[in-house]
Design a protein around this motif. Structure first.
Motif, short mmCIF file in Angstrom:
data_model
loop_
_atom_site.label_atom_id
_atom_site.label_comp_id
_atom_site.label_asym_id
_atom_site.label_seq_id
_atom_site.Cartn_x
_atom_site.Cartn_y
_atom_site.Cartn_z
N ALA A 1 0.69 -1.22 -0.03
CA ALA A 1 -0.01 0.02 -0.15
C ALA A 1 0.78 1.34 0.02
O ALA A 1 0.47 2.36 -0.64
CB ALA A 1 -0.93 -0.01 1.10
N ILE A 2 1.94 1.19 0.70
CA ILE A 2 2.86 2.42 0.66
C ILE A 2 3.94 2.25 -0.39
O ILE A 2 4.64 3.48 -0.71
CB ILE A 2 3.89 2.45 2.08
N GLY A 3 3.84 1.35 -1.26
CA GLY A 3 4.50 1.56 -2.48
C GLY A 3 6.07 1.01 -2.56
O GLY A 3 6.71 1.96 -3.07
N ILE A 4 6.33 0.37 -1.43
CA ILE A 4 7.68 -0.06 -1.20
C ILE A 4 8.17 -0.73 -2.63
O ILE A 4 7.57 -1.30 -3.15
CB ILE A 4 7.80 -1.19 -0.20
N SER A 5 9.56 -0.21 -2.83
CA SER A 5 10.11 -0.74 -4.11
C SER A 5 10.69 -2.22 -4.13
O SER A 5 10.66 -2.59 -5.18
CB SER A 5 11.21 0.14 -4.40
N GLY A 6 10.90 -2.70 -3.02
CA GLY A 6 11.46 -4.00 -2.88
C GLY A 6 11.53 -4.37 -1.52
O GLY A 6 11.91 -3.29 -0.65
N PHE A 7 11.60 -5.57 -1.27
CA PHE A 7 12.23 -5.92 0.24
C PHE A 7 12.63 -7.51 0.11
O PHE A 7 12.53 -8.20 -0.47
CB PHE A 7 11.17 -5.80 1.46
N ASN A 8 13.79 -7.43 1.37
CA ASN A 8 14.18 -9.06 1.37
C ASN A 8 13.25 -9.52 2.44
O ASN A 8 12.60 -9.10 3.27
CB ASN A 8 15.53 -8.87 2.01
N VAL A 9 13.21 -10.95 2.41
CA VAL A 9 12.67 -11.94 3.44
C VAL A 9 13.50 -12.80 4.28
O VAL A 9 14.32 -13.41 3.61
CB VAL A 9 11.31 -12.53 2.73
N THR A 10 13.46 -12.74 5.55
CA THR A 10 14.36 -13.81 6.33
C THR A 10 13.44 -14.47 7.32
O THR A 10 12.01 -14.59 7.00
CB THR A 10 15.38 -13.10 6.92
N ILE A 11 14.09 -15.31 7.90
CA ILE A 11 13.67 -16.26 8.96
C ILE A 11 12.58 -15.58 9.71
O ILE A 11 12.73 -14.58 10.19
CB ILE A 11 14.69 -16.93 9.61
N PRO A 12 11.26 -16.22 10.02
CA PRO A 12 10.65 -17.26 9.48
C PRO A 12 9.81 -17.07 8.40
O PRO A 12 8.81 -18.08 8.26
CB PRO A 12 9.99 -18.01 10.68
#
Length: 279
Positions: free
Chosen positions: A53-64
Motif C-alpha cells: 500500500a505504501i508503494g515499497i520498491s522492494g524488500f528482502n525476506v528472512t526467517i521465519p
C-alpha cells in the motif's frame, strides 16, 4: 521521490542487510533507504499488504517467513516456486513478485572461486531449505552430477524427486560418501552443524579429497568451521558462507536497481560488521 526498501523477519535486529544496501545506495547515488522491520508470523499478511500500500520498491525476506510469504505475493519467479521459498520481493507496477536469490547467490559465489563448476562432481550435505535452494540452483546452472548425504535419507530422496532440473543425483550414506570422497571436486555443507556455540561438531569427516577440490560451508560464524578446518588440512580450497550472503544481496540489488554492485565492497562492509575475516 525517495524509494524505500526493507528486510522483514523475526528476529531482525541482527541483520547486516541494512548496512550493506544503504552503503550501496550511497555509492551509486540512488535516493533510497533500506530498513529492518520486525514482523511476527501472525502479522505477516497485514505487513505485506501495508508494504504494498505504501508503494515499497522492494524488500528482502528472512526467517521465519521465506515460505509462508509466498501465498501473500502476486506472482512467483519459477525458480522461487520450485525451491518453495522467497527471499527477495520486487514491486513491479504495483505487483509484488517473489524471487529466490539464495541459491543463485550461492552459485555466483562458487563461480567466483572456480571456473569449471558445471563439470565438477558434487556432494551436498543436508536436505533442508538451504540445501533445496542450493541443489536446485546448481542443477539449473548445469552441474551434471550432484549426490546428497543427509542423516535422514528419506528427506534427501524427496529432495531428489522434487528437483525440476535434469541432473544425475544419488542419495548416499555417510559410509558411501566417505568411500566416494575422492571423486568429489565440490562439497557443500548446508546444515547448521558447526555453528556457534557447537563449534566442535562436523556433519561428515573429510578425507582423501582431490587436491583441486572446493569445500564450501554456508556457515560464516565462526568464519572457519571445524568442517572447513578439516577440509583445509586435507588440501582443499575452502569457502565459508560470506560469499553466499554477499551474492544473494547483490542479485537482489540488481533486481531492484538494474545494477550488479561491487561485491568486494559489500564483503568488506560485512566483514567490518562481523569484526572477522573470511576464507
Amino acid at each position: 521521490m525517495k524509494k524505500m526498501f526493507a528486510v522483514i523477519g523475526d528476529p531482525i535486529a541482527h541483520s547486516m542487510s541494512p548496512a550493506m544496501h544503504n552503503d550501496l545506495f550511497g555509492m551509486y547515488g540512488i535516493d533510497a533507504s533500506y530498513l529492518p522491520l520486525r514482523v511476527s508470523s501472525s502479522d505477516l499478511e497485514v505487513a505485506v499488504k501495508g508494504l504494498k500500500a505504501i508503494g515499497i520498491s522492494g524488500f528482502n525476506v528472512t526467517i521465519p517467513h521465506k515460505t509462508t510469504i509466498m501465498t501473500h505475493l502476486d506472482r512467483l519467479d519459477p525458480l522461487a516456486e520450485a525451491i518453495g521459498a522467497v527471499n527477495t520481493v520486487k514491486n513491479e507496477d504495483g505487483q509484488l513478485i517473489g524471487y529466490n536469490t539464495d541459491g543463485p547467490g550461492f552459485v555466483r559465489g562458487l563461480k567466483s572461486k572456480i571456473a569449471d563448476l558445471e563439470s565438477r562432481s558434487a556432494l551436498i550435505i543436508g536436505a533442508g531449505g538451504a540445501a533445496r535452494a542450493i541443489y536446485f540452483s546448481m542443477a539449473e546452472a548445469g552441474v551434471q552430477k550432484i549426490d546428497i548425504y543427509n542423516r535422514t535419507p528419506q528427506k534427501a530422496e524427496a529432495l531428489v524427486e522434487a528437483c525440476p532440473y535434469k541432473v544425475d543425483s544419488k542419495v548416499v550414506s555417510s559410509e558411501e560418501a566417505r568411500r566416494r570422497m575422492g571423486s568429489y571436486r565440490l562439497i557443500v555443507q548446508t546444515t547448521s552443524i558447526g555453528m556457534l556455540p557447537d563449534t566442535d561438531k562436523v556433519p561428515l569427516q573429510i578425507t582423501d579429497i582431490p587436491s583441486d577440490a572446493l569445500v564450501s560451508d554456508i556457515i560464516y560464524n565462526p568464519p572457519l568451521t571445524k568442517f572447513l578446518e578439516n577440509a583445509a588440512e586435507n588440501g582443499a580450497t575452502v569457502q565459508n558462507g560470506i560469499d553466499m550472503f554477499i551474492y544473494q544481496g547483490a542479485l537482489a540489488f540488481e533486481k531492484w536497481t538494474g545494477i550488479f554492485p561491487d561485491t568486494e565492497r559489500m564483503k568488506q562492509n560485512v566483514l567490518q560488521h562481523l569484526g572477522g575475516s573470511t576464507c
